[in-house]
Design a protein around this motif. Structure first.
Motif, mmCIF file in Angstrom:
data_model
loop_
_atom_site.group_PDB
_atom_site.id
_atom_site.type_symbol
_atom_site.label_atom_id
_atom_site.label_comp_id
_atom_site.label_asym_id
_atom_site.label_seq_id
_atom_site.Cartn_x
_atom_site.Cartn_y
_atom_site.Cartn_z
ATOM 1 N N LEU A 192 14.134 58.371 -45.810
ATOM 2 C CA LEU A 192 13.436 59.193 -44.802
ATOM 3 C C LEU A 192 11.925 59.001 -44.886
ATOM 4 C CD1 LEU A 192 15.506 62.484 -44.911
ATOM 5 C CD2 LEU A 192 15.046 61.103 -42.869
ATOM 6 N N ALA A 193 11.401 58.901 -46.104
ATOM 7 C CA ALA A 193 9.965 58.670 -46.283
ATOM 8 C C ALA A 193 9.545 57.352 -45.626
ATOM 9 C CB ALA A 193 9.609 58.674 -47.763
ATOM 10 N N THR A 195 6.544 66.405 -37.710
ATOM 11 C CA THR A 195 7.128 65.692 -38.855
ATOM 12 C C THR A 195 8.598 66.042 -39.014
ATOM 13 O OG1 THR A 195 4.998 65.580 -39.988
ATOM 14 C CG2 THR A 195 6.975 65.312 -41.341
ATOM 15 N N ARG A 196 8.904 67.346 -38.938
ATOM 16 C CA ARG A 196 10.302 67.745 -39.077
ATOM 17 C C ARG A 196 11.149 67.205 -37.926
ATOM 18 N NH1 ARG A 196 7.748 72.432 -41.329
ATOM 19 N NH2 ARG A 196 7.808 73.562 -39.375
ATOM 20 N N LEU A 197 10.598 67.157 -36.730
ATOM 21 C CA LEU A 197 11.350 66.614 -35.601
ATOM 22 C C LEU A 197 11.632 65.123 -35.787
ATOM 23 C CD1 LEU A 197 12.735 67.408 -33.031
ATOM 24 C CD2 LEU A 197 10.611 67.020 -31.809
ATOM 25 N N LYS A 198 10.687 64.391 -36.370
ATOM 26 C CA LYS A 198 10.931 62.976 -36.683
ATOM 27 C C LYS A 198 12.051 62.839 -37.703
ATOM 28 C CE LYS A 198 6.230 61.340 -35.859
ATOM 29 N NZ LYS A 198 5.024 60.822 -36.535
ATOM 30 N N VAL A 257 8.367 64.617 -47.653
ATOM 31 C CA VAL A 257 9.710 64.670 -47.066
ATOM 32 C C VAL A 257 10.522 65.752 -47.760
ATOM 33 C CG1 VAL A 257 11.899 63.434 -46.813
ATOM 34 C CG2 VAL A 257 9.764 62.291 -46.241
ATOM 35 N N SER A 258 10.463 65.800 -49.090
ATOM 36 C CA SER A 258 11.205 66.812 -49.844
ATOM 37 C C SER A 258 10.809 68.220 -49.425
ATOM 38 C CB SER A 258 10.980 66.648 -51.343
ATOM 39 O OG SER A 258 11.592 65.471 -51.797
ATOM 40 N N GLU A 290 23.028 59.660 -42.001
ATOM 41 C CA GLU A 290 22.517 60.390 -43.155
ATOM 42 C C GLU A 290 21.601 59.470 -43.950
ATOM 43 O OE1 GLU A 290 25.802 61.847 -45.485
ATOM 44 O OE2 GLU A 290 26.140 59.897 -46.405
ATOM 45 N N LEU A 291 20.572 60.068 -44.553
ATOM 46 C CA LEU A 291 19.572 59.294 -45.277
ATOM 47 C C LEU A 291 19.139 60.045 -46.524
ATOM 48 C CD1 LEU A 291 17.403 58.381 -42.176
ATOM 49 C CD2 LEU A 291 18.660 56.731 -43.553
ATOM 50 N N CYS A 292 18.723 59.280 -47.543
ATOM 51 C CA CYS A 292 18.168 59.895 -48.746
ATOM 52 C C CYS A 292 16.666 60.109 -48.535
ATOM 53 C CB CYS A 292 18.441 59.029 -49.977
ATOM 54 S SG CYS A 292 17.587 57.449 -49.973
ATOM 55 N N VAL A 293 16.049 60.829 -49.453
ATOM 56 C CA VAL A 293 14.633 61.164 -49.338
ATOM 57 C C VAL A 293 13.757 59.917 -49.232
ATOM 58 C CG1 VAL A 293 12.671 62.255 -50.509
ATOM 59 C CG2 VAL A 293 14.891 63.382 -50.488
ATOM 60 N N CYS A 294 14.007 58.915 -50.076
ATOM 61 C CA CYS A 294 13.145 57.721 -50.044
ATOM 62 C C CYS A 294 13.318 56.959 -48.725
ATOM 63 C CB CYS A 294 13.376 56.827 -51.249
ATOM 64 S SG CYS A 294 15.045 56.237 -51.462
#
Length: 120
Positions: free
Chosen positions: A65-66, A47-50, A76-77, A59-63
């Motif tokens: 990335l989800a 998951t972290r590698l993805k 994700v958080s 760069e991406l925000c949490v939503c």
């Protein structure tokens, strides 16, 4: 048929002092080895590698990335917290939104090299 443990042992008993000395001199100090090992452990999760792969492009925000890795924002958080603690990602705030990116070029290179190697 040889077992794995037999393959790891030299057939002949010989020591190459120059080669041993050169290899020992090239070893990093213990603190560096511990930090590098911890760095690799943090990255060694699918998951972290993805997440890191996604962040290697932009760069991406949490939503966002989800949506990219298809897990909850909460998950994700949690992963981002581990990646921040491991000094692999950083973020900037814009209003109430945090945008995540890889910490530096070393991390970007590691991610790309790992994925390139896996694709060979």
């Amino acid at each position: 048929m040889r077992t794995a443990s037999q393959e790891d042992v030299c057939d002949a008993s010989c020591l190459h002092p120059a080669a041993v000395g050169q290899a020992k001199a090239a070893l990093p100090d213990e603190r560096c080895v511990e930090q590098a090992s911890a760095f690799l452990k943090v990255m060694a999760d699918p998951t972290r590698l993805k997440i890191l792969s996604a962040l290697s492009t932009t760069e991406l925000c949490v939503c966002d990335l989800a949506a990219v890795v298809n897990i909850s924002e909460s998950a994700v958080s949690h992963q981002l917290r581990l990646l921040r603690t491991g000094r692999i990602v950083t973020y900037r705030k814009e209003g109430r939104v945090a945008y995540y990116r890889l910490l530096d070029q070393h991390v970007t290179t590691m991610i790309r090299n790992a994925l390139d190697h896996a694709q060979e």
